[in-house]
Design a protein around this motif. Structure first.
Motif, PDB file in Angstrom:
ATOM      1  N   ALA A  23       0.819  -1.223   0.000  1.00 53.75           N
ATOM      2  CA  ALA A  23       0.000   0.000   0.000  1.00 53.75           C
ATOM      3  C   ALA A  23       0.848   1.267   0.000  1.00 53.75           C
ATOM      4  O   ALA A  23       0.401   2.333  -0.429  1.00 53.75           O
ATOM      5  CB  ALA A  23      -0.936  -0.004   1.206  1.00 53.75           C
ATOM      6  N   SER A  24       2.110   1.142   0.484  1.00 55.18           N
ATOM      7  CA  SER A  24       2.979   2.313   0.543  1.00 55.18           C
ATOM      8  C   SER A  24       3.269   2.875  -0.846  1.00 55.18           C
ATOM      9  O   SER A  24       3.405   4.090  -1.009  1.00 55.18           O
ATOM     10  CB  SER A  24       4.297   1.967   1.231  1.00 55.18           C
ATOM     11  N   ARG A  60       1.364   3.042  -3.403  1.00 54.44           N
ATOM     12  CA  ARG A  60       0.250   3.894  -3.810  1.00 54.44           C
ATOM     13  C   ARG A  60       0.315   5.254  -3.114  1.00 54.44           C
ATOM     14  O   ARG A  60       0.096   6.285  -3.732  1.00 54.44           O
ATOM     15  CB  ARG A  60      -1.066   3.194  -3.456  1.00 54.44           C
ATOM     16  N   LEU A  61       0.623   5.201  -1.841  1.00 50.82           N
ATOM     17  CA  LEU A  61       0.673   6.450  -1.074  1.00 50.82           C
ATOM     18  C   LEU A  61       1.849   7.320  -1.517  1.00 50.82           C
ATOM     19  O   LEU A  61       1.742   8.536  -1.599  1.00 50.82           O
ATOM     20  CB  LEU A  61       0.780   6.144   0.426  1.00 50.82           C
ATOM     21  N   ARG A  62       2.972   6.665  -1.854  1.00 54.87           N
ATOM     22  CA  ARG A  62       4.152   7.407  -2.279  1.00 54.87           C
ATOM     23  C   ARG A  62       3.933   8.126  -3.602  1.00 54.87           C
ATOM     24  O   ARG A  62       4.611   9.114  -3.900  1.00 54.87           O
ATOM     25  CB  ARG A  62       5.356   6.452  -2.421  1.00 54.87           C
ATOM     26  N   SER A  63       3.005   7.611  -4.407  1.00 52.94           N
ATOM     27  CA  SER A  63       2.803   8.232  -5.716  1.00 52.94           C
ATOM     28  C   SER A  63       1.745   9.347  -5.666  1.00 52.94           C
ATOM     29  O   SER A  63       1.465   9.983  -6.664  1.00 52.94           O
ATOM     30  CB  SER A  63       2.385   7.167  -6.740  1.00 52.94           C
ATOM     31  N   THR A  77       7.661   7.741   8.443  1.00 57.48           N
ATOM     32  CA  THR A  77       8.375   8.747   7.665  1.00 57.48           C
ATOM     33  C   THR A  77       9.219   8.066   6.597  1.00 57.48           C
ATOM     34  O   THR A  77       9.209   8.444   5.425  1.00 57.48           O
ATOM     35  CB  THR A  77       9.278   9.587   8.591  1.00 57.48           C
ATOM     36  N   LYS A  78       9.913   7.013   7.005  1.00 58.38           N
ATOM     37  CA  LYS A  78      10.778   6.301   6.072  1.00 58.38           C
ATOM     38  C   LYS A  78       9.942   5.522   5.048  1.00 58.38           C
ATOM     39  O   LYS A  78      10.233   5.541   3.852  1.00 58.38           O
ATOM     40  CB  LYS A  78      11.684   5.337   6.856  1.00 58.38           C
ATOM     41  N   GLU A  79       8.914   4.868   5.531  1.00 62.17           N
ATOM     42  CA  GLU A  79       8.088   4.021   4.665  1.00 62.17           C
ATOM     43  C   GLU A  79       7.342   4.849   3.616  1.00 62.17           C
ATOM     44  O   GLU A  79       7.182   4.428   2.476  1.00 62.17           O
ATOM     45  CB  GLU A  79       7.099   3.239   5.547  1.00 62.17           C
ATOM     46  N   LEU A  80       6.874   6.027   4.004  1.00 57.06           N
ATOM     47  CA  LEU A  80       6.034   6.819   3.096  1.00 57.06           C
ATOM     48  C   LEU A  80       6.807   7.917   2.361  1.00 57.06           C
ATOM     49  O   LEU A  80       6.268   8.555   1.457  1.00 57.06           O
ATOM     50  CB  LEU A  80       4.863   7.444   3.878  1.00 57.06           C
ATOM     51  N   GLY A  81       8.057   8.134   2.753  1.00 56.19           N
ATOM     52  CA  GLY A  81       8.869   9.118   2.049  1.00 56.19           C
ATOM     53  C   GLY A  81       8.430  10.559   2.242  1.00 56.19           C
ATOM     54  O   GLY A  81       8.624  11.393   1.357  1.00 56.19           O
TER      55      GLY A  81
END
Ligand SMILES: [Zn+2]
Length: 346
Positions: free
Chosen positions: A119-120, A122-125, A149-153
């Motif tokens: 799911a990350s 999708r969230l990162r984009s 913070t690290k996972e989602l950038g």
């Protein structure tokens, strides 16, 4: 054993820490033995034979009272020891979990994947990922904050860091804030938002951020909406992490502050120092903060309980809240959080 680089360093750090824990446990055991031996010294023998009990008890009643008192003291000591063991055990379990979680995350980055959970991606984009973290004191917000913070950038925007940074750099807002802190006064909402505004305008926070420490009341929540609205932005999701009160108390038991400088904060579980009991920044001795006593934690928990509901309610009516449980292994909570955020935004 085959770990290299950062991972090995973390492992060594923990080995060092457990050495410290074992040492303190053996010291405690010695202290207990000493306490048990002391009462057997005959009363009055040190003061040159003045053996008359001041309360007129016969010597038989007196020795009976002493025996009772000794038994009671032993019971209290045993209970305290048991409780300490329990806290140590749960802290140790959680520490192991966090190390494993960090190792997994490092491994994922090393293999070229920027994130762990599907799911990350999708969230990162997404163009906009503005997240507010809420939850009781000791609910694991701090730990999740770092992992998310690290996972989602997205960068971390933490009230405590902002306060420290502005005070150290001596900005106008920092100077104004310090005046309130020095007088032990509550910092006005407008001033806190004045700290936040320039941080949110920095380039790295353009697309999104993870906000922790604010809002603490309804007025602050509305002010945050206002300053974001100036740039046609808004908070996308409010992640509410909840845990039972007892669990929060256990987690707080690990926090340590430096006896030389109270701004040097570490945590035996979440932010361990390189050497057990020694401050990383200045080498000072670490101590349990008075604020972290049960009483103070209780007060902070109650403050949170009374201030949080209206804020959550406001975001809820706007359909922006997602609630997760903060219990369980660290990365399980992170995954839960990522999925909940993704679901809330879909
Ligand atoms: Zn220090």
């Amino acid at each position: 054993r085959q770990l290299a680089g950062d991972d090995r360093e973390i492992r060594l750090q923990w080995q060092e820490r457990w050495k410290g824990v074992k040492l303190s446990m053996s010291r405690r055991a010695t202290a207990r033995r000493t306490v048990r031996l002391q009462p057997t010294t005959p009363q009055g023998s040190e003061v040159g034979g003045t053996t008359d009990p001041p309360n007129q008890l016969s010597s038989r009643d007196g020795s009976k009272a002493v025996t009772e008192a000794r038994k009671a003291a032993a019971r209290i000591l045993d209970a305290a020891h048991y409780e300490a063991q329990e806290i140590l055990f749960s802290a140790r379990q959680r520490a192991d979990e966090i190390v494993q979680a960090a190792e997994r995350m490092f491994a994922s980055t090393a293999s070229g994947r920027p994130h762990l959970f599907p799911a990350s991606a999708r969230l990162r984009s997404r163009d906009s990922l503005r997240i507010v973290l809420m939850g009781p004191p000791g609910g694991g917000k701090g730990t999740q904050h770092r992992f998310l913070t690290k996972e989602l950038g997205v960068p971390s925007v933490h009230l405590g860091d902002l306060l420290r940074r502005n005070i150290t750099e001596g900005t106008d807002t920092g100077i104004a804030v310090k005046r309130y802190i020095d007088q032990g006064l509550l910092i006005p909402d407008e001033l806190l938002i004045e700290l936040l505004r320039p941080r949110l305008a920095e380039p790295d926070a353009e697309r999104g951020f993870l906000l922790d420490g604010l809002p603490r009341n309804l007025a602050q929540a509305e002010l945050i909406d206002e300053i974001l609205a100036l740039d046609a932005k808004s908070v996308d999701v409010v992640l509410d992490i909840e845990i039972p009160r007892e669990e929060a108390f256990k987690r707080y038991a690990g926090r340590r502050i430096c006896t030389r400088d109270s701004s040097h904060v570490s945590h035996t579980t979440y932010a361990p120092t390189k050497r057990y009991g020694i401050c990383d920044v200045c080498g000072g001795r670490l101590a349990l903060r008075q604020d972290d006593s049960r009483e103070i934690i209780g007060m902070r928990w109650e403050a949170w309980e009374s201030s949080a509901p209206p804020i959550i309610e406001k975001y809820k009516t706007e359909g922006r809240v997602t609630l997760i449980s903060g219990l369980g292994p660290v990365l399980d909570v992170t995954e839960r959080a990522v999925n909940a955020i993704a679901e809330c935004l879909d």
